[in-house]
Every structure is written in C-alpha cells, then in structure tokens.
Design a protein around this motif. Structure first.
Motif, PDB file in Angstrom:
ATOM      1  N   UNK A  74     161.725 118.747 -24.097  1.00 23.94           N
ATOM      2  CA  UNK A  74     162.489 117.744 -23.346  1.00 23.94           C
ATOM      3  C   UNK A  74     161.772 117.514 -22.019  1.00 23.94           C
ATOM      4  N   UNK A  75     160.989 116.457 -21.965  1.00 18.78           N
ATOM      5  CA  UNK A  75     160.127 116.217 -20.798  1.00 18.78           C
ATOM      6  C   UNK A  75     160.896 115.825 -19.542  1.00 18.78           C
ATOM      7  N   UNK A  76     162.154 115.436 -19.663  1.00 14.30           N
ATOM      8  CA  UNK A  76     162.939 115.023 -18.501  1.00 14.30           C
ATOM      9  C   UNK A  76     163.608 116.204 -17.792  1.00 14.30           C
ATOM     10  N   UNK A  77     163.503 117.393 -18.362  1.00 20.72           N
ATOM     11  CA  UNK A  77     164.110 118.591 -17.769  1.00 20.72           C
ATOM     12  C   UNK A  77     163.145 119.240 -16.789  1.00 20.72           C
ATOM     13  N   UNK A  78     163.649 119.593 -15.604  1.00 23.70           N
ATOM     14  CA  UNK A  78     162.851 120.254 -14.568  1.00 23.70           C
ATOM     15  C   UNK A  78     163.626 121.457 -14.036  1.00 23.70           C
ATOM     16  N   UNK A  79     162.961 122.580 -13.937  1.00 20.86           N
ATOM     17  CA  UNK A  79     163.581 123.782 -13.385  1.00 20.86           C
ATOM     18  C   UNK A  79     163.998 123.512 -11.943  1.00 20.86           C
ATOM     19  N   UNK A  80     165.245 123.860 -11.608  1.00 20.44           N
ATOM     20  CA  UNK A  80     165.693 123.652 -10.226  1.00 20.44           C
ATOM     21  C   UNK A  80     166.044 124.950  -9.526  1.00 20.44           C
ATOM     22  N   UNK A  81     166.260 126.020 -10.285  1.00 20.69           N
ATOM     23  CA  UNK A  81     166.569 127.286  -9.626  1.00 20.69           C
ATOM     24  C   UNK A  81     166.692 128.441 -10.589  1.00 20.69           C
ATOM     25  N   UNK A  82     166.435 129.628 -10.058  1.00 17.02           N
ATOM     26  CA  UNK A  82     166.635 130.872 -10.793  1.00 17.02           C
ATOM     27  C   UNK A  82     167.790 131.592 -10.110  1.00 17.02           C
ATOM     28  N   UNK A  83     168.802 131.915 -10.874  1.00 22.52           N
ATOM     29  CA  UNK A  83     169.981 132.573 -10.317  1.00 22.52           C
ATOM     30  C   UNK A  83     169.715 134.072 -10.195  1.00 22.52           C
ATOM     31  N   UNK A  84     170.059 134.613  -9.024  1.00 22.70           N
ATOM     32  CA  UNK A  84     169.918 136.046  -8.755  1.00 22.70           C
ATOM     33  C   UNK A  84     171.297 136.613  -8.434  1.00 22.70           C
ATOM     34  N   UNK A  85     171.374 137.925  -8.312  1.00 20.49           N
ATOM     35  CA  UNK A  85     172.651 138.538  -7.935  1.00 20.49           C
ATOM     36  C   UNK A  85     173.120 138.021  -6.577  1.00 20.49           C
ATOM     37  N   UNK A  86     172.189 137.714  -5.691  1.00 28.06           N
ATOM     38  CA  UNK A  86     172.535 137.278  -4.339  1.00 28.06           C
ATOM     39  C   UNK A  86     173.009 135.823  -4.274  1.00 28.06           C
ATOM     40  N   UNK A  87     172.503 134.953  -5.176  1.00 28.80           N
ATOM     41  CA  UNK A  87     172.874 133.535  -5.064  1.00 28.80           C
ATOM     42  C   UNK A  87     173.733 133.028  -6.218  1.00 28.80           C
ATOM     43  N   UNK A  88     174.216 133.908  -7.067  1.00 31.36           N
ATOM     44  CA  UNK A  88     175.033 133.498  -8.212  1.00 31.36           C
ATOM     45  C   UNK A  88     176.407 133.025  -7.737  1.00 31.36           C
ATOM     46  N   UNK A  89     176.695 131.723  -7.861  1.00 30.93           N
ATOM     47  CA  UNK A  89     177.978 131.221  -7.379  1.00 30.93           C
ATOM     48  C   UNK A  89     179.163 131.751  -8.193  1.00 30.93           C
ATOM     49  N   UNK A  90     178.915 132.184  -9.415  1.00 32.24           N
ATOM     50  CA  UNK A  90     179.997 132.703 -10.265  1.00 32.24           C
ATOM     51  C   UNK A  90     180.165 134.220 -10.156  1.00 32.24           C
ATOM     52  N   UNK A  91     179.201 134.892  -9.533  1.00 36.29           N
ATOM     53  CA  UNK A  91     179.221 136.356  -9.393  1.00 36.29           C
ATOM     54  C   UNK A  91     179.361 137.046 -10.753  1.00 36.29           C
ATOM     55  N   UNK A  92     178.625 136.542 -11.744  1.00 32.50           N
ATOM     56  CA  UNK A  92     178.683 137.097 -13.096  1.00 32.50           C
ATOM     57  C   UNK A  92     177.387 137.772 -13.537  1.00 32.50           C
ATOM     58  N   UNK A  93     176.291 137.471 -12.877  1.00 31.92           N
ATOM     59  CA  UNK A  93     174.989 137.985 -13.296  1.00 31.92           C
ATOM     60  C   UNK A  93     174.983 139.507 -13.330  1.00 31.92           C
ATOM     61  N   UNK A  94     174.683 140.052 -14.513  1.00 34.51           N
ATOM     62  CA  UNK A  94     174.582 141.490 -14.680  1.00 34.51           C
ATOM     63  C   UNK A  94     175.899 142.222 -14.832  1.00 34.51           C
ATOM     64  N   UNK A  95     177.013 141.501 -14.727  1.00 31.51           N
ATOM     65  CA  UNK A  95     178.314 142.144 -14.880  1.00 31.51           C
ATOM     66  C   UNK A  95     178.575 142.408 -16.367  1.00 31.51           C
ATOM     67  N   UNK A  96     179.466 143.354 -16.687  1.00 30.18           N
ATOM     68  CA  UNK A  96     179.742 143.653 -18.101  1.00 30.18           C
ATOM     69  C   UNK A  96     180.137 142.396 -18.892  1.00 30.18           C
ATOM     70  N   UNK A  97     179.494 142.207 -20.027  1.00 28.32           N
ATOM     71  CA  UNK A  97     179.744 141.101 -20.960  1.00 28.32           C
ATOM     72  C   UNK A  97     179.382 139.724 -20.405  1.00 28.32           C
ATOM     73  N   UNK A  98     178.649 139.672 -19.329  1.00 28.53           N
ATOM     74  CA  UNK A  98     178.263 138.397 -18.728  1.00 28.53           C
ATOM     75  C   UNK A  98     176.756 138.198 -18.864  1.00 28.53           C
ATOM     76  N   UNK A  99     176.245 137.114 -18.297  1.00 26.92           N
ATOM     77  CA  UNK A  99     174.836 136.815 -18.494  1.00 26.92           C
ATOM     78  C   UNK A  99     173.925 137.799 -17.773  1.00 26.92           C
ATOM     79  N   UNK A 100     172.764 138.016 -18.422  1.00 28.49           N
ATOM     80  CA  UNK A 100     171.758 138.923 -17.878  1.00 28.49           C
ATOM     81  C   UNK A 100     170.680 138.157 -17.125  1.00 28.49           C
ATOM     82  N   UNK A 101     170.591 136.855 -17.370  1.00 30.70           N
ATOM     83  CA  UNK A 101     169.697 135.979 -16.604  1.00 30.70           C
ATOM     84  C   UNK A 101     170.228 134.556 -16.708  1.00 30.70           C
ATOM     85  N   UNK A 102     169.884 133.746 -15.682  1.00 28.83           N
ATOM     86  CA  UNK A 102     170.363 132.364 -15.646  1.00 28.83           C
ATOM     87  C   UNK A 102     169.399 131.525 -14.820  1.00 28.83           C
ATOM     88  N   UNK A 103     169.171 130.304 -15.299  1.00 25.08           N
ATOM     89  CA  UNK A 103     168.409 129.319 -14.529  1.00 25.08           C
ATOM     90  C   UNK A 103     169.221 128.028 -14.512  1.00 25.08           C
TER      91      UNK A 103
END
Length: 179
Positions: free
Chosen positions: A64-93
C-alpha cells in the motif's frame, strides 16, 4: 537379596555428572538459550522471530504505497497505556494514508487512527481478536469513532473510517498475509 554392584564405568559417569553440576557461581560456562526449535524429524531450525508492529508495517506498506509510518508507540507515549500490559499489545505503530483528505482530519491528534491507522501486535491471536471486538463494541454507536479492524493471527490492523470501503479493502488484503 543381592545388593547391586556399581561398575567402575558407572561410578566414573556418576561422579562426572555431579562435578559438572557445580555450584552455579561460574556463569561464564552457562550456554545462552537456544534460538532453535526441534522439528519432528529431529533436525533443528531457527525459532520463529516474534513479529513486531514495525515488521508488519514494513510488509503492509510494501503493498500500500499511500501508507506512511507516523510513529512508534512506546511505554512512555502510549495514549492508551496498554503497551506491554497483560493481554494487551506488545508493540504498536501508527501510520498515515495520503488518500485521506486533510480537511476531514483537521484537529486530529498525531498518531490518531483517523489519520490512517495503527498496527498492534499481541502475544496471542485471542488477545488480538479480543482487542478488535472491544474497539468495535465501544465505537459501534459513534460514527466519528468507527474504524475498520482486521485481525490476522496476532496482528490487529486498525484503519481510518475516512477511507472508503474499497480503499480499506487494500488493508484487509494486506493484513491477511501478516498473521
């Protein structure tokens, strides 16, 4: 009743095994964990690498040539506070899609799914499906929040509702090859 007699060879093997166990204080003799897995025929092959959201985006954006990476979610900037939590996502972009009109998304927060989408990777396929089901349930009655969600194995691809169904189908097809 006869007592068992240990042969000299058995005694040497037993003493060798005890000596090899050691106290554990000599860490340099410990081998690293294997990165191979055994197969049914007895041969070993490299263990499957855990797919990350960045890996998944690389594969998806190649289609999909119209898709461009805009960010990598980390524990510090995750707006949902789910990264790495039990049963939640282990990585997100997050990503943008140039087919979305700027006027439609004026005021959208950077990293918002509205701007294009997001890819979330989970430990299990069940966790990925549970997250997609939750998102669909929460957004069902609010057209502004509705999104396209495609689960493939442990990968959830979330796509902006500002894309047409035909445009979103590109992501559905791309997501099918990820899991």
């Amino acid at each position: 009743m006869r007592k068992p007699v240990l042969s000299a060879a058995t005694l040497v093997i037993a003493l060798g095994a005890l000596t090899a166990c050691g106290s554990g204080s000599d860490q340099k003799n410990i081998e690293p964990k294997s990165t191979t897995t055994a197969t049914a025929d007895g041969f070993t092959e490299p263990a499957a690498k855990q797919l990350t959201a960045s890996d998944a985006f690389t594969e998806l954006s190649a289609k999909i040539s119209t898709a461009r990476l805009s960010g990598v979610v980390t524990e510090e900037n995750d707006p949902n506070h789910l990264l790495g939590r039990p049963n939640q996502y282990t990585s997100k972009i997050t990503f943008t899609d140039s087919r979305i009109k700027g006027d439609d998304v004026a005021g959208a927060e950077p990293g918002s799914v509205e701007l294009g989408g997001a890819i979330e990777v989970f430990t299990t396929a069940a966790d990925a499906q549970a997250r997609a089901d939750y998102i669909q349930k929460v957004t069902k009655g609010t057209p502004m929040l509705i999104e396209y969600d495609y689960v493939s194995g442990t990968v959830l691809v979330r796509v902006s509702h500002y894309l047409t169904p035909a445009q979103a189908a590109d992501y559905k097809a791309g997501a099918a090859s990820l899991g």
